[in-house]
Design a protein around this motif. Structure first.
Motif, PDB file in Angstrom:
ATOM      1  N   VAL A  48      -3.981   0.595  23.483  1.00  0.00           N
ATOM      2  CA  VAL A  48      -3.703   2.010  23.736  1.00  0.00           C
ATOM      3  C   VAL A  48      -2.418   2.153  24.542  1.00  0.00           C
ATOM      4  O   VAL A  48      -1.571   3.005  24.243  1.00  0.00           O
ATOM      5  CB  VAL A  48      -4.895   2.675  24.467  1.00  0.00           C
ATOM      6  CG1 VAL A  48      -4.518   4.046  24.988  1.00  0.00           C
ATOM      7  CG2 VAL A  48      -6.093   2.766  23.542  1.00  0.00           C
ATOM      8  N   GLU A  49      -2.257   1.314  25.550  1.00  0.00           N
ATOM      9  CA  GLU A  49      -1.034   1.351  26.369  1.00  0.00           C
ATOM     10  C   GLU A  49       0.195   1.016  25.517  1.00  0.00           C
ATOM     11  O   GLU A  49       1.252   1.629  25.661  1.00  0.00           O
ATOM     12  CB  GLU A  49      -1.161   0.372  27.532  1.00  0.00           C
ATOM     13  CG  GLU A  49      -0.014   0.431  28.494  1.00  0.00           C
ATOM     14  CD  GLU A  49       0.103   1.759  29.225  1.00  0.00           C
ATOM     15  OE1 GLU A  49       1.226   2.123  29.581  1.00  0.00           O
ATOM     16  OE2 GLU A  49      -0.925   2.432  29.414  1.00  0.00           O
ATOM     17  N   ALA A  50       0.049   0.059  24.621  1.00  0.00           N
ATOM     18  CA  ALA A  50       1.164  -0.317  23.746  1.00  0.00           C
ATOM     19  C   ALA A  50       1.528   0.828  22.803  1.00  0.00           C
ATOM     20  O   ALA A  50       2.705   1.031  22.491  1.00  0.00           O
ATOM     21  CB  ALA A  50       0.803  -1.561  22.950  1.00  0.00           C
ATOM     22  N   MET A  51       0.520   1.574  22.350  1.00  0.00           N
ATOM     23  CA  MET A  51       0.804   2.730  21.493  1.00  0.00           C
ATOM     24  C   MET A  51       1.641   3.760  22.245  1.00  0.00           C
ATOM     25  O   MET A  51       2.570   4.337  21.690  1.00  0.00           O
ATOM     26  CB  MET A  51      -0.501   3.370  21.018  1.00  0.00           C
ATOM     27  CG  MET A  51      -1.157   2.649  19.881  1.00  0.00           C
ATOM     28  SD  MET A  51      -2.770   3.304  19.397  1.00  0.00           S
ATOM     29  CE  MET A  51      -2.636   5.042  19.624  1.00  0.00           C
ATOM     30  N   LYS A  52       1.295   3.974  23.508  1.00  0.00           N
ATOM     31  CA  LYS A  52       2.049   4.942  24.312  1.00  0.00           C
ATOM     32  C   LYS A  52       3.481   4.450  24.562  1.00  0.00           C
ATOM     33  O   LYS A  52       4.429   5.225  24.511  1.00  0.00           O
ATOM     34  CB  LYS A  52       1.345   5.195  25.631  1.00  0.00           C
ATOM     35  CG  LYS A  52       0.036   5.945  25.471  1.00  0.00           C
ATOM     36  CD  LYS A  52      -0.665   6.102  26.791  1.00  0.00           C
ATOM     37  CE  LYS A  52      -2.000   6.789  26.601  1.00  0.00           C
ATOM     38  NZ  LYS A  52      -2.775   6.866  27.848  1.00  0.00           N
ATOM     39  N   LEU A  53       3.627   3.161  24.842  1.00  0.00           N
ATOM     40  CA  LEU A  53       4.950   2.609  25.115  1.00  0.00           C
ATOM     41  C   LEU A  53       5.813   2.543  23.860  1.00  0.00           C
ATOM     42  O   LEU A  53       7.037   2.633  23.943  1.00  0.00           O
ATOM     43  CB  LEU A  53       4.835   1.213  25.731  1.00  0.00           C
ATOM     44  CG  LEU A  53       4.324   1.134  27.163  1.00  0.00           C
ATOM     45  CD1 LEU A  53       4.213  -0.321  27.605  1.00  0.00           C
ATOM     46  CD2 LEU A  53       5.221   1.897  28.104  1.00  0.00           C
ATOM     47  N   SER A  54       5.186   2.362  22.716  1.00  0.00           N
ATOM     48  CA  SER A  54       5.974   2.221  21.488  1.00  0.00           C
ATOM     49  C   SER A  54       6.681   3.513  21.100  1.00  0.00           C
ATOM     50  O   SER A  54       7.636   3.480  20.320  1.00  0.00           O
ATOM     51  CB  SER A  54       5.084   1.746  20.341  1.00  0.00           C
ATOM     52  OG  SER A  54       4.165   2.748  19.983  1.00  0.00           O
ATOM     53  N   ASP A  55       6.248   4.632  21.641  1.00  0.00           N
ATOM     54  CA  ASP A  55       6.923   5.903  21.354  1.00  0.00           C
ATOM     55  C   ASP A  55       8.279   6.000  22.042  1.00  0.00           C
ATOM     56  O   ASP A  55       9.151   6.733  21.598  1.00  0.00           O
ATOM     57  CB  ASP A  55       6.050   7.079  21.800  1.00  0.00           C
ATOM     58  CG  ASP A  55       4.800   7.207  20.956  1.00  0.00           C
ATOM     59  OD1 ASP A  55       4.813   6.721  19.811  1.00  0.00           O
ATOM     60  OD2 ASP A  55       3.820   7.797  21.446  1.00  0.00           O
ATOM     61  N   HIS A  56       8.434   5.246  23.110  1.00  0.00           N
ATOM     62  CA  HIS A  56       9.680   5.299  23.878  1.00  0.00           C
ATOM     63  C   HIS A  56      10.595   4.164  23.413  1.00  0.00           C
ATOM     64  O   HIS A  56      10.175   3.015  23.315  1.00  0.00           O
ATOM     65  CB  HIS A  56       9.373   5.141  25.367  1.00  0.00           C
ATOM     66  CG  HIS A  56      10.497   5.520  26.261  1.00  0.00           C
ATOM     67  ND1 HIS A  56      11.539   4.672  26.510  1.00  0.00           N
ATOM     68  CD2 HIS A  56      10.744   6.652  26.954  1.00  0.00           C
ATOM     69  CE1 HIS A  56      12.375   5.255  27.338  1.00  0.00           C
ATOM     70  NE2 HIS A  56      11.917   6.470  27.618  1.00  0.00           N
ATOM     71  N   PRO A  57      11.870   4.443  23.139  1.00  0.00           N
ATOM     72  CA  PRO A  57      12.748   3.409  22.580  1.00  0.00           C
ATOM     73  C   PRO A  57      12.969   2.200  23.491  1.00  0.00           C
ATOM     74  O   PRO A  57      12.960   1.069  23.032  1.00  0.00           O
ATOM     75  CB  PRO A  57      14.059   4.130  22.321  1.00  0.00           C
ATOM     76  CG  PRO A  57      13.898   5.521  22.757  1.00  0.00           C
ATOM     77  CD  PRO A  57      12.507   5.736  23.223  1.00  0.00           C
TER      78      PRO A  57
END
Length: 120
Positions: A48-57
């Motif tokens: 879940v944390e990786a999904m949130k971080l993947s939105d940011h370049p």
């Protein structure tokens, strides 16, 4: 590895195997709660944390794809090993045993009261 596709697959498995409703992986993971072992809940939180971080370049580069793959594989392996029918049957047997035990206690209580009053 596409994190979105992988978490969608895991969300689908959570719904099929554990009968958890909701929209998206994060909601279903939160609702799963103690139905998942602790280490898998931790792996799910990592996804879940990786999904949130993947939105940011820039922050998306901090994500370790090997660790995410390992976490997703562990959750998927666990969910595929579950048998939904066996789980439902276990719940039904547990409920039936509970009702039967309560019924036996009630019968014993009524018999005890009848004996105490001398009606039996």
């Amino acid at each position: 590895m596409d994190i979105r596709a992988r978490t969608d697959r895991l969300a689908q498995l959570l719904e099929q195997r554990l009968d958890i409703r909701g929209t998206g992986f994060e909601t279903k993971l939160r609702r799963a709660g103690r139905l998942l072992p602790r280490h898998l809940r931790r792996d799910g939180a990592r996804l879940v944390e990786a999904m949130k971080l993947s939105d940011h370049p820039r922050l998306g580069r901090q994500v370790d794809p090997k660790q995410l793959e390992k976490s997703a594989d562990a959750i998927e392996r666990y969910l595929l090993s579950l048998d939904a029918w066996d789980r439902r049957r276990g719940i039904a047997v547990s409920f039936s045993a509970s009702v039967l035990l309560n019924l036996l206690i009630l019968i014993a209580l009524v018999a005890g009261i009848l004996l105490w009053r001398g009606l039996l």
